[in-house]
Design a protein around this motif. Structure first.
Motif, PDB file in Angstrom:
ATOM      1  N   HIS A  53       0.278  -0.788   0.104  1.00 53.98           N
ATOM      2  CA  HIS A  53       0.234  -0.187  -0.190  1.00 53.98           C
ATOM      3  C   HIS A  53       1.003   1.026  -0.196  1.00 53.98           C
ATOM      4  CE1 HIS A  53      -3.843  -2.546   2.074  1.00 53.98           C
ATOM      5  NE2 HIS A  53      -3.560  -2.763   0.452  1.00 53.98           N
ATOM      6  N   THR A  73       0.861   3.751  -3.071  1.00 53.68           N
ATOM      7  CA  THR A  73       0.638   5.684  -2.534  1.00 53.68           C
ATOM      8  C   THR A  73       1.509   6.325  -3.194  1.00 53.68           C
ATOM      9  OG1 THR A  73      -0.752   4.751  -0.788  1.00 53.68           O
ATOM     10  CG2 THR A  73       0.080   6.883  -0.699  1.00 53.68           C
ATOM     11  N   LEU A 106      -2.296  13.380  -0.350  1.00 53.54           N
ATOM     12  CA  LEU A 106      -1.488  12.080  -0.975  1.00 53.54           C
ATOM     13  C   LEU A 106      -0.653  11.773  -0.075  1.00 53.54           C
ATOM     14  CD1 LEU A 106      -2.539  11.231  -4.554  1.00 53.54           C
ATOM     15  CD2 LEU A 106      -3.942  10.276  -2.802  1.00 53.54           C
ATOM     16  N   LEU A 138      -4.795   2.721  -6.665  1.00 49.65           N
ATOM     17  CA  LEU A 138      -5.574   1.963  -4.903  1.00 49.65           C
ATOM     18  C   LEU A 138      -6.685   0.943  -5.282  1.00 49.65           C
ATOM     19  CD1 LEU A 138      -4.778   6.192  -4.144  1.00 49.65           C
ATOM     20  CD2 LEU A 138      -2.727   4.643  -3.709  1.00 49.65           C
ATOM     21  N   LEU A 182      -5.412   3.552   3.027  1.00 56.00           N
ATOM     22  CA  LEU A 182      -5.540   3.902   2.212  1.00 56.00           C
ATOM     23  C   LEU A 182      -6.938   3.961   1.183  1.00 56.00           C
ATOM     24  CD1 LEU A 182      -4.446   2.519  -1.254  1.00 56.00           C
ATOM     25  CD2 LEU A 182      -5.371   0.554   0.468  1.00 56.00           C
ATOM     26  N   ALA A 187      -6.946   7.860   0.330  1.00 49.96           N
ATOM     27  CA  ALA A 187      -5.999   7.857  -0.827  1.00 49.96           C
ATOM     28  C   ALA A 187      -7.298   7.906  -1.477  1.00 49.96           C
ATOM     29  CB  ALA A 187      -4.671   7.116  -0.725  1.00 49.96           C
TER      30      ALA A 187
END
Length: 332
Positions: A23, A27, A67, A149, A198, A201
């Motif tokens: 993750h 990102t 982000l 994502l 997550l 984002a």
């Protein structure tokens, strides 16, 4: 009778999500993609005299910052996962970042709504061709980011009130009870849990993609039929949807930060297993220490009190209990 304590060996409190490293990488990829798009738009807008491109470029910078919060949270949590200053590890840092991102998302929704209301009251001329180019470019970038994502963004968290079970088998006898603790962590054997960082984002890029779709529809309607009012109207709709997403994320991440009981079904399962072991739950604390990782303090009362290890064995089928403390009290 004197209290007896048995202390477990010192162990790590690493309660990061099952896919934490993956993750984190995804990102930062999205952060890089957003930054590149931002630079291209600002440079192109400056060279070709397009204020629409320049404005969207600076708009992308706010998303890169949001982000970046998520990426920083992943990196910090990983680097400090073994830091003894964090009593229950750094697994909840992602929820703190998600809460901050949700606030940024709410501010963005309020700004969009305010600008839309102003433009409904005082319409302005729109450069439809330039604006369409910007909207399509933004949509492409955000769809690509959303695909990166997308996995695991759908985890849900449920917040419930603090719950206690009280003994009805007589008053505890303080001077004649066995008060022992065993405390072990098993971070590698857990099921996957919701990763609010997550999700935050993902919602940022999804919100931008959603507004881009609305903008494209509004711009097409305006250019073909002269419906200038459609652009701010779509802005209001987008602001309401984004605000709704933000409120949901605030509730989920806030519940984790406030140590709300994360799973009522797990509470029932603990009580059922203690009942099967011949003990009654007198006090129970259950909270999330990281995605898919729960901490629990279980205080039980039994007529024939056994060692804490006996009751912990009955809870072994619940591997999501990563940090478990059992307190045993002999009933009168």
């Amino acid at each position: 009778m004197a209290e007896t304590h048995r202390f477990a060996p010192r162990h790590e409190h690493v309660f990061l999500g099952a896919d934490h490293d993956r993750h984190e990488r995804r990102t930062w990829i999205v952060v890089g993609l957003t930054l590149v798009t931002m630079i291209v738009e600002i440079v192109a807008g400056t060279l070709f005299g397009s204020m629409a491109l320049v404005a969207d470029g600076w708009h992308m910078s706010t998303h890169a910052a949001a982000l970046g919060i998520a990426g920083f949270a992943y990196s910090f949590a990983r680097r400090h996962a073994h830091d003894r200053r964090f009593t229950f590890g750094t697994g909840k840092l992602g929820d703190l970042a998600a809460f901050a991102s949700a606030l940024v998302l709410m501010l963005a929704a309020l700004f969009i709504a305010w600008e839309s209301v102003i433009r409904l009251a005082s319409p302005v001329a729109i450069g439809f061709n330039q604006a369409l180019v910007v909207a399509v470019l933004g949509l492409g970038v955000n769809l690509a980011s959303a695909l990166i994502l997308k996995e695991d963004h759908h985890g849900h968290g449920h917040a419930h009130g603090h719950e206690h079970g009280h003994s009805h088998g007589g008053r505890d006898r303080h001077d004649a009870h066995d008060h022992r603790h065993e405390d072990h962590g098993h971070p590698q054997a857990l099921r996957r849990g919701a990763d609010n960082n997550l999700r935050a984002a993902y919602l940022h890029v999804l919100a931008d993609a959603f507004t881009s779709v609305l903008a494209i529809g509004a711009l097409l309607g305006g250019s073909l039929y002269g419906w200038i009012w459609l652009d701010p109207a779509m802005g209001l709709i987008g602001a309401l949807v984004i605000a709704h997403w933000s409120i949901g994320l605030i509730r989920r991440s806030g519940a984790v930060l406030l140590d709300a009981v994360p799973d009522a079904a797990l509470v029932d399962a603990i009580k059922e297993r203690m009942d099967a072991a011949g003990a009654e739950v007198a006090d129970l604390h259950l909270w999330q220490v990281g995605p898919g990782h729960y901490g629990a303090i279980v205080s039980v009362v039994a007529v024939e009190a056994a060692a804490p290890a006996v009751y912990k064995a009955h809870l072994a089928a619940l591997p999501q209990l990563a940090h478990l403390t059992v307190e045993v009290n002999a009933a009168a």
